[in-house]
Design a protein around this motif. Structure first.
Motif, PDB file in Angstrom:
ATOM      1  N   GLU A  26      24.426  69.919  -8.587  1.00  0.00           N
ATOM      2  CA  GLU A  26      23.764  70.453  -7.392  1.00  0.00           C
ATOM      3  C   GLU A  26      24.493  70.103  -6.092  1.00  0.00           C
ATOM      4  OE1 GLU A  26      21.235  72.477  -7.473  1.00  0.00           O
ATOM      5  OE2 GLU A  26      21.249  72.346  -9.665  1.00  0.00           O
ATOM      6  N   VAL A  27      25.568  69.341  -6.169  1.00  0.00           N
ATOM      7  CA  VAL A  27      26.267  68.933  -4.943  1.00  0.00           C
ATOM      8  C   VAL A  27      26.730  70.160  -4.163  1.00  0.00           C
ATOM      9  CG1 VAL A  27      28.385  67.877  -4.051  1.00  0.00           C
ATOM     10  CG2 VAL A  27      27.054  66.727  -5.793  1.00  0.00           C
ATOM     11  N   MET A  28      26.448  70.154  -2.855  1.00  0.00           N
ATOM     12  CA  MET A  28      26.852  71.257  -1.994  1.00  0.00           C
ATOM     13  C   MET A  28      28.293  71.067  -1.557  1.00  0.00           C
ATOM     14  SD  MET A  28      24.642  73.506  -1.345  1.00  0.00           S
ATOM     15  CE  MET A  28      22.938  73.794  -1.751  1.00  0.00           C
ATOM     16  N   ILE A  29      29.077  72.124  -1.653  1.00  0.00           N
ATOM     17  CA  ILE A  29      30.474  72.037  -1.209  1.00  0.00           C
ATOM     18  C   ILE A  29      30.612  72.739   0.138  1.00  0.00           C
ATOM     19  CG2 ILE A  29      32.846  72.728  -1.714  1.00  0.00           C
ATOM     20  CD1 ILE A  29      31.668  70.508  -3.540  1.00  0.00           C
ATOM     21  N   LYS A  30      31.064  71.999   1.119  1.00  0.00           N
ATOM     22  CA  LYS A  30      31.239  72.597   2.447  1.00  0.00           C
ATOM     23  C   LYS A  30      32.702  72.719   2.845  1.00  0.00           C
ATOM     24  CE  LYS A  30      26.757  71.362   4.225  1.00  0.00           C
ATOM     25  NZ  LYS A  30      25.996  70.260   4.771  1.00  0.00           N
ATOM     26  N   ASN A  31      33.500  71.732   2.468  1.00  0.00           N
ATOM     27  CA  ASN A  31      34.900  71.754   2.895  1.00  0.00           C
ATOM     28  C   ASN A  31      35.848  71.770   1.707  1.00  0.00           C
ATOM     29  OD1 ASN A  31      34.347  71.264   5.791  1.00  0.00           O
ATOM     30  ND2 ASN A  31      33.477  69.406   4.931  1.00  0.00           N
ATOM     31  N   LEU A  32      36.941  72.507   1.878  1.00  0.00           N
ATOM     32  CA  LEU A  32      37.986  72.498   0.868  1.00  0.00           C
ATOM     33  C   LEU A  32      39.133  71.670   1.413  1.00  0.00           C
ATOM     34  CD1 LEU A  32      37.996  76.309  -0.005  1.00  0.00           C
ATOM     35  CD2 LEU A  32      36.464  74.508  -0.821  1.00  0.00           C
ATOM     36  N   VAL A  33      39.648  70.752   0.612  1.00  0.00           N
ATOM     37  CA  VAL A  33      40.782  69.962   1.100  1.00  0.00           C
ATOM     38  C   VAL A  33      41.924  69.977   0.088  1.00  0.00           C
ATOM     39  CG1 VAL A  33      39.457  68.408   2.567  1.00  0.00           C
ATOM     40  CG2 VAL A  33      39.818  67.805   0.209  1.00  0.00           C
ATOM     41  N   ILE A  34      43.134  69.899   0.617  1.00  0.00           N
ATOM     42  CA  ILE A  34      44.304  69.879  -0.262  1.00  0.00           C
ATOM     43  C   ILE A  34      45.145  68.645   0.002  1.00  0.00           C
ATOM     44  CG2 ILE A  34      44.460  72.374  -0.530  1.00  0.00           C
ATOM     45  CD1 ILE A  34      46.625  72.274   1.657  1.00  0.00           C
ATOM     46  N   ASP A  35      44.759  67.869   0.998  1.00  0.00           N
ATOM     47  CA  ASP A  35      45.508  66.668   1.333  1.00  0.00           C
ATOM     48  C   ASP A  35      44.510  65.518   1.275  1.00  0.00           C
ATOM     49  OD1 ASP A  35      46.675  64.496   2.701  1.00  0.00           O
ATOM     50  OD2 ASP A  35      47.945  65.850   3.863  1.00  0.00           O
ATOM     51  N   SER A  36      44.819  64.510   0.469  1.00  0.00           N
ATOM     52  CA  SER A  36      43.837  63.445   0.246  1.00  0.00           C
ATOM     53  C   SER A  36      43.577  62.649   1.523  1.00  0.00           C
ATOM     54  CB  SER A  36      44.326  62.516  -0.866  1.00  0.00           C
ATOM     55  OG  SER A  36      45.572  61.963  -0.517  1.00  0.00           O
ATOM     56  N   ARG A  37      44.403  62.871   2.561  1.00  0.00           N
ATOM     57  CA  ARG A  37      44.215  62.113   3.796  1.00  0.00           C
ATOM     58  C   ARG A  37      43.402  62.863   4.842  1.00  0.00           C
ATOM     59  NH1 ARG A  37      50.535  61.840   4.019  1.00  0.00           N
ATOM     60  NH2 ARG A  37      49.934  64.003   3.853  1.00  0.00           N
ATOM     61  N   THR A  38      43.357  64.199   4.743  1.00  0.00           N
ATOM     62  CA  THR A  38      42.637  64.941   5.765  1.00  0.00           C
ATOM     63  C   THR A  38      41.211  65.166   5.312  1.00  0.00           C
ATOM     64  OG1 THR A  38      43.385  66.993   4.801  1.00  0.00           O
ATOM     65  CG2 THR A  38      44.653  66.158   6.643  1.00  0.00           C
ATOM     66  N   LEU A  39      40.348  64.379   5.849  1.00  0.00           N
ATOM     67  CA  LEU A  39      38.996  64.369   5.336  1.00  0.00           C
ATOM     68  C   LEU A  39      37.983  64.745   6.386  1.00  0.00           C
ATOM     69  CD1 LEU A  39      38.774  61.147   3.279  1.00  0.00           C
ATOM     70  CD2 LEU A  39      39.038  63.490   2.554  1.00  0.00           C
ATOM     71  N   ILE A  40      37.143  65.701   6.084  1.00  0.00           N
ATOM     72  CA  ILE A  40      35.949  65.867   6.889  1.00  0.00           C
ATOM     73  C   ILE A  40      34.826  65.834   5.878  1.00  0.00           C
ATOM     74  CG2 ILE A  40      34.736  67.325   8.534  1.00  0.00           C
ATOM     75  CD1 ILE A  40      37.247  68.817   9.066  1.00  0.00           C
ATOM     76  N   ASN A  41      33.878  64.974   6.085  1.00  0.00           N
ATOM     77  CA  ASN A  41      32.689  65.035   5.271  1.00  0.00           C
ATOM     78  C   ASN A  41      32.992  64.916   3.769  1.00  0.00           C
ATOM     79  OD1 ASN A  41      30.113  65.472   4.534  1.00  0.00           O
ATOM     80  ND2 ASN A  41      29.937  67.515   5.452  1.00  0.00           N
ATOM     81  N   ALA A  42      33.599  63.813   3.382  1.00  0.00           N
ATOM     82  CA  ALA A  42      34.117  63.657   2.019  1.00  0.00           C
ATOM     83  C   ALA A  42      33.131  63.979   0.891  1.00  0.00           C
ATOM     84  CB  ALA A  42      34.676  62.248   1.845  1.00  0.00           C
ATOM     85  N   PRO A  43      31.873  63.545   0.952  1.00  0.00           N
ATOM     86  CA  PRO A  43      30.991  63.801  -0.194  1.00  0.00           C
ATOM     87  C   PRO A  43      30.782  65.300  -0.461  1.00  0.00           C
ATOM     88  CG  PRO A  43      30.029  62.187   1.294  1.00  0.00           C
ATOM     89  CD  PRO A  43      31.221  62.737   1.987  1.00  0.00           C
ATOM     90  N   ASN A  44      30.935  66.121   0.570  1.00  0.00           N
ATOM     91  CA  ASN A  44      30.751  67.560   0.387  1.00  0.00           C
ATOM     92  C   ASN A  44      32.077  68.318   0.379  1.00  0.00           C
ATOM     93  OD1 ASN A  44      28.225  66.598   2.297  1.00  0.00           O
ATOM     94  ND2 ASN A  44      27.661  67.819   0.510  1.00  0.00           N
ATOM     95  N   ALA A  45      33.154  67.589   0.106  1.00  0.00           N
ATOM     96  CA  ALA A  45      34.466  68.234   0.082  1.00  0.00           C
ATOM     97  C   ALA A  45      34.906  68.449  -1.362  1.00  0.00           C
ATOM     98  CB  ALA A  45      35.478  67.365   0.809  1.00  0.00           C
TER      99      ALA A  45
END
Ligand SMILES: *Cc1c(COP(=O)(O)O)cnc(C)c1O
Length: 816
Positions: A26-45
């Protein structure tokens, strides 16, 4: 975001396909990331382990550490190692990302402008945003995110509140555009132009044009110039709208005239004469404006309204500039725009800077469609925490109203003039400051106030180009081969910690400098990579120990004195051994190896690497000698290591060696001048130009026939004419050898010769017949008038031209 804009991890797994192992579907995904260092809102990435220059799978542990719990991968992973995580395993991670973006795009009904072409894509996109954002809620590509990776990330930003998307697409070879077209699904298509740029990936012009036009297959309206079209290529679009400077078109430009800093354009449209005045004069800006003009008319804007909006266009500074500030500060100037995606990019760049312990953000109110102010500033607050920002200066009523959300050192001002009035008491000291604001806040003034006054001659260093060059060489390396970046002589004249910071962030393995001082300067600026020092002077051994700098040992004397110096308690101190295989400069020779080996059998030292320098890797004529050098090296390496219990890193290749001798990579390569854009073994255009040296005109003079110019009356214009005095001389590194017409500079787009001798701080140029004024920019070298040309003019090599630029010339770094 409304409901339609959020997906659970389970929904995403259904969209992209693949095998799933889900801990919490059920986790909501809000952000897509391709670089382990560029993080916004990690639990929903959701982290996509893309295989590009580096394999994203190597960064999964790091991403996990940073709080990411959702992954798309293509390799086998031991999921047990990562508690409470969700996994989607697919055949190809990039295609999965593209599938998700395509799905997301298809779920939204909105007008979408798709832009491609050789040049101008990003400018046209930004200008259309300026022109149309009064009428639309616009979503657009951040910066120039236009690649196979950038496009899906751009399109993912679409939400229900948007009614216009503006996305750019860039390709380098055949077969790529189809994919981008299905993700963008444009309804209006703009082809900016077709030029020689990136021709390598295509067999011919027809193929290149056909490939680009695939973006527009489904469009309602196609906007283009017939000047760039080839007869044999079929054109897309139910409707077409054409513009041209030279032939009949829907918008045909009849006249272009320059009026000071403005340009007046007259055109024929719908059988009427219309005109605009724009605040630019350079050819590229004029073409980009005409493209925007055509787009406004094609979208149905009245001619007067279009003219009014175009007259208000503002130059787009796409760059993040790193400049010296007052009171030991460094400034990152991003004062022209403010939205959350570009804020995130700029904060990453701020986060990469290590020269000051303190990182500060000066930020105006932001405007972000589809988010309430509460949500927006909450998100920014989280972002600041993640990027380790120490201090916030907020300017604007909205950000001031939300100050309670920020839990760092902070101060707030209602507007820019409030801030400027108080900046005196508002001490900035020894910090890196990112200045980012929406245009109406006029943050240029903030930059001006906090910047050190710049001497009018500057060396501009393009960090993206440097990075592209690094990646160019890394792509040539076999898996596991390490990279040592040569940053000696202030990174070949291009800077010091600014470049080392970038290289450290992008994970080169080693740095090398010439002298201990250079190494200390890097350590003081926060560089933690191992650093080899090539000329370790005995007087500085102590400093080497203190700053963890690793000496190159090139003779028995140096080795003995270093051993003698090393304090009792030190053990396994890292050193590098240099072998002389034919350079005959520094290094051990074969007959010394036995003695060297016996001295190295000590616990006090650890031989990290053994290397040699090849003298002619770029020159076919000496290929036999190169092979001989390498076989000598291998022999000496063998003898030396037969008595060591370990295998030190083996390395021999410099820049041209990497290009020409792939089977001599061994364990590491040493890339130098290639990073800065030169490689004698490559054709022009394969590397990107990193440095541009610019100066300005201080005075213009009219010369009568027979009058002379400069010392010793050595300069003359036999028929008289006009000269410009510019602010660069031999003390800045512009050699006296360039005098008397030998050297040339670019003024107003024309190459003009020097007149008379080069003086210490200035020199004179023949600008007869050109429209030049005091204060105009003069280019000493750049991409067009290259260092290679300058080197030829005075019979030297690019290395010397670059490293000669003296330290009094300010360096300005930018990052796009
Ligand atoms: C400067 C240097 C290099 C780099 O050479 P480039 O031709 O600039 O790549 C490599 N190795 C050693 C020992 C050097 O001194």
């Amino acid at each position: 975001m409304s409901k339609a804009d959020t997906y659970t991890i389970e929904q995403i797994s259904e969209i992209v396909g693949g095998k799933v192992v889900l801990f919490d579907k059920e986790v909501m995904i809000k952000n897509l990331v391709i670089d382990s260092r560029t993080l916004i809102n990690a639990p929903n990435a959701l982290f996509f382990a893309i295989k590009a220059q580096r394999n994203g799978h190597q960064f999964i542990a790091n991403a996990y550490q940073n709080g990411i719990r959702n992954f798309v991968v293509s390799e086998d992973i031991n999921y047990e190692k990562y508690p409470e995580t969700n996994w989607i395993k697919v055949g190809d991670v990039l295609s999965a990302l593209q599938r998700l973006a395509t799905y997301h795009r298809s779920a939204h009904q909105l007008e979408v402008i798709g832009i491609t072409g050789s040049n101008g894509k990003t400018i046209v996109k930004e200008w259309l945003y300026q022109l149309l954002s009064a009428d639309y809620n616009v979503v657009r590509s951040p910066k120039s995110y236009n690649s196979q990776l950038g496009v899906p990330l751009s399109v993912w930003q679409i939400n229900d509140s948007h009614n216009l998307g503006i996305f750019e697409a860039g390709i380098s070879t055949t077969g790529e555009m189809k994919q981008l077209a299905s993700i963008i699904q444009p309804s209006i298509g703009i082809l900016t132009n077709i030029r020689e740029a990136h021709d390598e990936g295509f067999t011919n012009k027809v193929e290149k044009l056909r490939e680009k036009l695939q973006l527009f297959e489904g469009v309602q309206t196609f906007i283009y110039s017939p000047e760039y079209i080839l007869a044999e290529v079929a054109l897309p679009g139910k409707q077409k709208f054409t513009w041209s400077f030279s032939q009949p078109a829907d918008l045909q430009i009849l006249e272009v005239s320059n009026e000071g800093t403005n340009t007046v354009l007259k055109a024929e449209y719908a059988e009427e004469q219309i005109g605009i005045i724009i605040p630019f004069t350079d050819a590229a800006a004029i073409e980009n404006t005409v493209i925007c003009w055509a787009t406004l008319l094609a979208m149905g804007y009245e001619t007067e309204e279009a003219a009014f909006r175009l007259s208000k266009l503002v130059k787009v500074g796409m760059r993040l500039q790193l400049i010296n500030g007052i009171d030991h500060c460094s400034l990152i100037d991003d004062s022209y725009s403010a939205d959350i995606s570009s804020l995130s990019i700029a904060l990453d760049f701020l986060n990469q800077q290590n020269q000051h312990a303190k990182r500060t953000l000066i930020l105006s109110d932001l405007h972000e469609t589809g988010k309430s102010a509460d949500e927006l500033y909450q998100e920014i607050s989280i972002l600041l925490k993640q990027k380790k920002i120490n201090r916030l200066v907020g300017i604007g009523e909205q950000i001031t109203a939300h100050q309670h959300l920020f839990e760092i050192e902070k101060s707030f001002f209602n507007d820019t003039s409030d801030f400027l009035a108080q900046v005196g008491q508002h001490n900035f000291n020894n910090e890196t400051i990112l200045i980012k604001g929406a245009r109406k806040f006029g943050f240029e003034q903030v930059v001006k106030r906090l910047a050190q006054k710049v001497h009018d001659t500057v060396l501009e260093v393009n960090l993206n180009a440097l990075l592209a060059n690094l990646q160019f060489y890394k792509a040539k390396l076999a898996p596991g081969v390490k990279t040592m970046a040569m940053v000696k002589a202030f990174s070949y004249g291009s800077g010091s910690f600014e470049i080392a910071n970038l290289l450290q962030y992008h994970k080169v393995d080693y740095l090398a400098v010439a002298y201990v001082d250079e190494g200390i300067a890097l350590r003081k600026a926060g560089i933690s990579l191992p650093i080899m020092v090539m000329s370790p002077e005995p007087s500085a051994f102590d400093a080497m120990l203190r700053y963890q700098l690793e000496p190159e040992i090139y003779s028995l004397e140096v080795l003995q004195s270093f051993l003698h110096f090393l304090p009792e308690q030190v053990s396994h101190f890292p050193i590098h051994i240099k072998l002389d295989t034919g350079m005959h400069r520094l290094g051990f020779e074969l007959q010394q190896i036995k003695e060297l080996a016996s001295l190295l059998k000590t616990e006090k030292l650890k031989v990290v690497s053994i290397f040699t320098h090849l003298v002619a890797t770029d020159d076919e004529q000496h290929d036999e000698f190169t092979k001989l050098q390498v076989s000598k090296y291998e022999e000496m390496y063998g003898v030396l290591t037969s008595s060591l219990a370990y295998q030190p890193i083996k390395h021999v290749l410099n820049t041209s060696g990497i290009s020409r001798w792939p089977n001599y990579q061994f364990d590491m390569v040493r890339v130098g001048i290639g990073l800065y854009g030169f490689d004698a073994a490559l054709a022009k255009g394969e590397l990107q130009t990193v440095a541009a040296l610019k100066t300005t005109v201080s005075q213009i003079k009219q010369l009568q026939p027979n009058e002379t110019v400069g010392y010793g009356r050595r300069g003359s214009l036999p028929n008289g004419g006009q000269i410009a005095t510019v602010k660069i001389g031999y003390a800045d590194g512009y050699s006296r050898a360039f005098g008397n017409g030998v050297g040339k500079m670019l003024v107003d787009g024309e190459l003009v010769p020097t007149v008379g001798s080069i003086c210490m701080d200035m020199c004179m140029l023949d600008v007869t017949g050109l429209d030049v004024a005091v204060g105009d920019e003069v280019i000493v070298f750049n991409e067009e008038h290259s260092i290679v040309d300058l080197a030829k003019e005075i019979h030297t090599i690019p290395y010397e031209i670059l490293t000669n630029v003296s330290q009094r010339v300010k360096r300005v770094y930018y990052y796009e």
